[in-house]
Design an enzyme around this catalytic site. Structure first.
Site, short mmCIF file in Angstrom:
data_model
loop_
_atom_site.label_atom_id
_atom_site.label_comp_id
_atom_site.label_asym_id
_atom_site.label_seq_id
_atom_site.Cartn_x
_atom_site.Cartn_y
_atom_site.Cartn_z
N GLY A 43 0.83 -1.20 0.00
CA GLY A 43 0.00 0.00 0.00
C GLY A 43 0.87 1.25 0.00
N PHE A 92 3.29 3.92 1.44
CA PHE A 92 4.37 3.77 2.43
C PHE A 92 4.04 4.59 3.69
CE2 PHE A 92 8.32 4.29 4.60
CZ PHE A 92 8.93 3.06 4.43
N GLY A 109 1.90 3.42 6.11
CA GLY A 109 0.76 2.78 6.77
C GLY A 109 -0.41 3.68 7.09
N HIS A 139 -4.84 26.58 40.13
CA HIS A 139 -6.14 27.26 40.14
C HIS A 139 -6.09 28.44 39.19
CE1 HIS A 139 -9.96 28.71 41.58
NE2 HIS A 139 -9.43 29.91 41.71
C1 LIG Z 1 -9.47 7.02 10.35
C2 LIG Z 1 -8.60 6.48 11.45
C3 LIG Z 1 -8.23 7.28 12.50
C4 LIG Z 1 -7.42 6.78 13.52
N1 LIG Z 1 -7.10 7.60 14.56
C5 LIG Z 1 -6.34 7.12 15.58
C6 LIG Z 1 -5.97 7.97 16.66
O1 LIG Z 1 -6.32 9.14 16.71
N2 LIG Z 1 -5.21 7.45 17.65
C7 LIG Z 1 -4.81 6.13 17.63
O2 LIG Z 1 -4.13 5.69 18.57
N3 LIG Z 1 -5.13 5.30 16.60
C8 LIG Z 1 -5.90 5.78 15.58
N4 LIG Z 1 -6.21 4.95 14.53
C9 LIG Z 1 -5.71 3.56 14.54
C10 LIG Z 1 -4.25 3.51 14.04
O3 LIG Z 1 -4.16 4.19 12.81
C11 LIG Z 1 -3.80 2.07 13.89
O4 LIG Z 1 -3.97 1.40 15.12
C12 LIG Z 1 -2.33 1.96 13.50
O5 LIG Z 1 -2.04 2.79 12.42
C13 LIG Z 1 -1.98 0.52 13.16
O6 LIG Z 1 -0.64 0.45 12.77
P1 LIG Z 1 0.00 -0.90 12.20
O7 LIG Z 1 1.44 -0.66 12.11
O8 LIG Z 1 -0.52 -2.05 12.93
O9 LIG Z 1 -0.63 -1.03 10.72
P2 LIG Z 1 -0.60 -0.07 9.46
O10 LIG Z 1 -0.09 1.28 9.77
O11 LIG Z 1 -1.95 -0.17 8.87
O12 LIG Z 1 0.46 -0.74 8.50
C14 LIG Z 1 0.21 -1.95 7.85
C15 LIG Z 1 0.78 -1.89 6.45
O13 LIG Z 1 0.88 -3.22 5.98
C16 LIG Z 1 0.62 -3.25 4.59
N5 LIG Z 1 0.18 -4.61 4.28
C17 LIG Z 1 -0.85 -5.31 4.82
N6 LIG Z 1 -0.89 -6.57 4.38
C18 LIG Z 1 0.16 -6.70 3.52
C19 LIG Z 1 0.66 -7.78 2.75
N7 LIG Z 1 0.10 -8.99 2.79
N8 LIG Z 1 1.72 -7.55 1.94
C20 LIG Z 1 2.32 -6.33 1.90
N9 LIG Z 1 1.91 -5.29 2.64
C21 LIG Z 1 0.84 -5.47 3.44
C22 LIG Z 1 -0.46 -2.21 4.40
O14 LIG Z 1 -0.44 -1.69 3.09
C23 LIG Z 1 -0.09 -1.15 5.46
O15 LIG Z 1 0.63 -0.07 4.89
C24 LIG Z 1 -6.99 5.43 13.48
C25 LIG Z 1 -7.34 4.60 12.40
C26 LIG Z 1 -8.13 5.12 11.39
C27 LIG Z 1 -8.49 4.24 10.23
#
Ligand SMILES: Cc1cc2nc3c(=O)[nH]c(=O)nc-3n(C[C@H](O)[C@H](O)[C@H](O)COP(=O)(O)OP(=O)(O)OC[C@H]3O[C@@H](n4cnc5c(N)ncnc54)[C@H](O)[C@@H]3O)c2cc1C
Ligand SMILES: NC(=O)c1ccc[n+]([C@@H]2O[C@H](COP(=O)([O-])OP(=O)(O)OC[C@H]3O[C@@H](n4cnc5c(N)ncnc54)[C@H](O)[C@@H]3O)[C@@H](O)[C@H]2O)c1
Length: 471
Positions: A33, A35, A37, A447
């Site tokens: 996806g 870069f 995440g 306060h």
């Molecule tokens: C709209 C929204 C708002 C949010 N706001 C908050 C917030 O305010 N505070 C908070 O704490 N959390 C928030 N979150 C949650 C937070 O974004 C996630 O918990 C966090 O980004 C997860 O990180 P990760 O590293 O697990 O996954 P990600 O950052 O999703 O990274 C996973 C990556 O793996 C890649 N991938 C997946 N499968 C494969 C595969 N088979 N082969 C190759 N690549 C692959 C994907 O393309 C992706 O780029 C929010 C989420 C959303 C959707």
């Protein structure tokens, strides 16, 4: 076949694992996806960059109550959007270039991969990647209800709604959780006519019951809220979308030019080829890991495999993924002195208007866990403090739940202005084992700051002061 010391699937939180330790070793980082995440590109960061201008827009309505004539005359959507993504897209691109071109020991793959065996991955184009250690940091993705018309143009998820060409005139948001409640606040404050529709009878139902009730009421004052409505289907009618819901034996019909679906996210483990490998998984599709973040199969760690982030926890929060990344990083680098993940007092905040922040147990959970009579609780209104008077606040609350005998906090739940900031000392108290009497009495509370509402809530719990506590 390319062989690596470490392969990381996912460039979100997974990207931070490539430390100097790996400089003389071979690392593969794989992401199909964008870069960086979810958090950087379509999650925490851009949403909160929309929330801040939305709060400014919303303050016009609140200022009137205080005798200040602020007029909200509209939001320049393209300007807001381009400011946000102008910054974010550049960070993602720079991160990608750094990994792809500037580190000799690191190879970036931009394809989907799946497991062939516990130490071999295959890319979509058929390349084989083997590694001594593999980290699954594949995150999660939006789930869509199975209803006709859910894939029509104009129906968005959080991935696409922030890049719209123009601010929607009318927006129906499906869901009552984090994403739905944050976007409802953003779009309604910026000028869209918003209706948030939830399947059950309240918004933010996973919160403490008093917060659920207070937030549902507060939201309904600001934008349209429809409850107990189950989507039957969406059809295109003229330029707009026509949504039909079942509500008991009745129908609810809504029209909008745009729809946002925010009905939960599922871990990206289903297309990872793990089902044949016997890894332990929860029902929601997340991988089960041990305290060292090692992936388990039949309860036993699979050598060399770690899981972290949304793919391997149930919280789906960035600060949890970040902490897990630090644990994985340490354990990869120190296999003989691994350290466990600490999951005490995991907080969360919902950046809606009003904000919600919570940590620990709800009152109901605390009474179920510790016994009906062992638990104290209190609700303190923001409006009971001087700063609350200054704000003319009639909505904000701090709810605390404590253990009667030990005086330790079991849970804290705040709704209102800057709830995410106000809760931080309560998180600290829970983690350090500071009892409520000491916390309330042994420090000065400035306060008349809004934090006095926390002080008053702590005192209001009614934990008796000990003889040597400050007066
Ligand atoms: C709209 C929204 C708002 C949010 N706001 C908050 C917030 O305010 N505070 C908070 O704490 N959390 C928030 N979150 C949650 C937070 O974004 C996630 O918990 C966090 O980004 C997860 O990180 P990760 O590293 O697990 O996954 P990600 O950052 O999703 O990274 C996973 C990556 O793996 C890649 N991938 C997946 N499968 C494969 C595969 N088979 N082969 C190759 N690549 C692959 C994907 O393309 C992706 O780029 C929010 C989420 C959303 C959707
Ligand atoms: N501020 C933050 O920390 C933040 C912000 C956004 C997202 N997130 C993370 O992302 C996760 C996903 O967010 P979310 O809002 O999509 O999920 P959520 O679990 O918070 O809410 C999902 C909502 O959709 C409803 N729902 C589920 N299935 C449905 C269906 N078939 N039809 C109609 N309604 C249905 C549920 O009742 C619930 O109200 C959150 O749980 C959170 O961990 C965090």
């Amino acid at each position: 076949m390319a062989h690596y010391d470490l392969a990381i699937i996912g460039s979100g939180s997974g990207n931070s694992l490539i430390t100097e330790f790996w400089d003389d070793k071979k690392v593969a980082i794989i992401d199909s996806g964008v870069f960086g995440g979810t958090c950087l590109n379509v999650g925490c960061i851009p949403t909160k960059m929309f929330v801040y201008p939305a709060q400014l827009a919303q303050s016009a309505a609140e200022a009137k109550r205080l005798g200040v004539d602020l007029d909200f005359s509209g939001a320049n959507w393209p300007e807001i959007r381009d400011r946000i993504f102008g910054r974010i897209d550049a960070i993602s691109e720079a991160g990608k270039n750094y990994r792809a071109h500037e580190l000799e020991n690191v190879t970036l793959y931009t394809e989907h991969v799946s497991f062939v065996s516990p130490n071999e991955l295959r890319t979509a184009s058929g390349q084989s990647i083997t590694a001594e250690r593999i980290v699954v940091a594949t995150g999660s993705r939006a789930t869509l209800p199975d209803a006709p018309g859910i894939d029509l143009p104009g129906v968005h998820t959080s991935d696409s709604i922030m890049r719209l060409d123009a601010l929607p005139k009318s927006l129906v948001i499906l869901g009552g959780g984090y994403i739905a409640s944050e976007f409802a606040a953003v779009f309604s404050a910026l000028g869209s006519e918003v209706i948030q529709v939830n399947r059950s009878g309240a918004l933010m139902r996973k919160q403490d019951a008093d917060i659920t009730a207070a937030f549902t009421q507060a939201a309904a004052k600001r934008w349209g809220v429809e409850l107990n409505a189950n989507l039957r289907g969406i059809t295109k009618q003229g330029d707009g979308l026509h949504l039909e819901f079942a509500r008991g034996s009745e129908s609810l019909v809504l029209e909008a030019d745009t729809v946002l679906v925010a009905t939960g996210r599922r871990p990206n483990t289903d297309a990872l080829g793990v089902s044949g490998l016997g890894f332990d998984m929860r029902e929601d599709g997340s991988l089960i890991v041990d305290e060292y973040q090692r992936i388990l199969a039949s309860g036993t760690p699979v050598p060399g495999l770690f899981g972290m982030g949304d793919a391997a926890n149930t919280e789906q929060l960035k600060h949890v993924a970040n902490r897990e990344a630090r644990v994985v990083s340490h354990n990869l680098e120190n296999p003989l002195a691994m350290r466990p993940m600490d999951r005490r007092a995991v907080p969360a905040a919902v950046f809606s208007i009003p904000q919600i922040a919570c940590v620990g147990l709800s009152e109901e959970q605390a009474r179920a866990e510790h016994g009906e009579d062992a638990v104290l609780s209190v609700i303190q209104d923001f409006g009971s403090t001087a700063y609350g008077w200054a704000m003319e606040d009639g909505e904000g609350i701090v709810k605390l739940v404590a253990h009667k005998e030990s005086g330790l906090l079991l849970g804290a739940h705040i709704m209102g202005h800057e709830a995410a900031l106000l809760i931080q000392p309560l998180i600290q108290a829970m983690v350090t084992g500071l009892d409520v009497s000491t916390m309330a009495r042994e420090q000065f509370w400035i306060h008349p700051a809004l934090s006095e509402v926390v002080e008053n809530a702590l005192l209001g719990l009614g934990v008796p002061a000990r003889g040597d506590d400050p007066l």
